[in-house]
Design a protein around this motif. Structure first.
Motif, short mmCIF file in Angstrom:
data_model
loop_
_atom_site.label_atom_id
_atom_site.label_comp_id
_atom_site.label_asym_id
_atom_site.label_seq_id
_atom_site.Cartn_x
_atom_site.Cartn_y
_atom_site.Cartn_z
N GLY A 51 0.85 -1.11 0.05
CA GLY A 51 0.10 0.04 0.09
C GLY A 51 1.02 1.31 0.10
N SER A 52 2.03 1.08 -0.39
CA SER A 52 2.90 2.39 0.02
C SER A 52 2.55 3.20 -1.27
N MET A 53 2.37 2.83 -2.35
CA MET A 53 1.89 3.99 -3.69
C MET A 53 0.60 4.32 -3.56
N LYS A 54 -0.30 4.00 -2.58
CA LYS A 54 -1.80 4.35 -2.66
C LYS A 54 -1.79 6.06 -2.78
N GLY A 55 -2.69 6.13 -3.77
CA GLY A 55 -2.84 7.76 -3.90
C GLY A 55 -1.63 8.18 -4.97
N LYS A 56 -0.58 7.59 -5.31
CA LYS A 56 0.23 7.71 -6.18
C LYS A 56 0.21 7.57 -7.49
N ILE A 57 -0.56 6.31 -7.63
CA ILE A 57 -0.76 5.92 -9.14
C ILE A 57 -2.17 5.55 -9.42
N TRP A 58 -2.58 5.44 -10.81
CA TRP A 58 -4.01 5.23 -11.04
C TRP A 58 -3.98 4.49 -12.23
N ILE A 59 -5.20 3.73 -12.49
CA ILE A 59 -5.43 2.70 -13.40
C ILE A 59 -6.40 3.29 -14.16
N ASP A 64 -8.16 -2.88 -19.15
CA ASP A 64 -8.26 -4.13 -19.74
C ASP A 64 -9.09 -4.35 -20.88
N ALA A 65 -9.35 -3.19 -21.74
CA ALA A 65 -10.26 -3.33 -22.86
C ALA A 65 -9.57 -3.85 -24.09
#
Length: 75
Positions: A51-59, A64-65
């Motif tokens: 969880g150390s990257m929570k809020g720092k990356i997004w998907i 997966d389209a």
């Protein structure tokens, strides 16, 4: 690179480990034939915190389209 007989290495193990930590390679031999090499570990891998990257990356929502069909496109 010193070569130490396995029988003698047991009595000097702490000293041999200190030598390896200081960058020296020690060959361990049995009956005069080298069978192993004592070296220091490069660097311990850091502990990963979940969880150390929570809020720092997004998907993206469509990550997966299906990809478009490019079979007719020239290379």
């Amino acid at each position: 690179m010193p070569t130490i007989e396995i029988d003698l290495a047991g009595n000097q193990l702490a000293n041999l480990i200190d030598a390896a930590k200081n960058g020296e390679e020690i060959l361990l031999a049995k009956n005069g034939n080298p069978v192993a090499r004592l070296v220091a570990i490069d660097k311990p891998t850091p502990h990963r915190k979940f969880g150390s990257m929570k809020g720092k990356i997004w998907i993206a929502e469509d990550f997966d389209a299906p990809l478009p069909d490019h079979s007719s496109r020239p290379l």
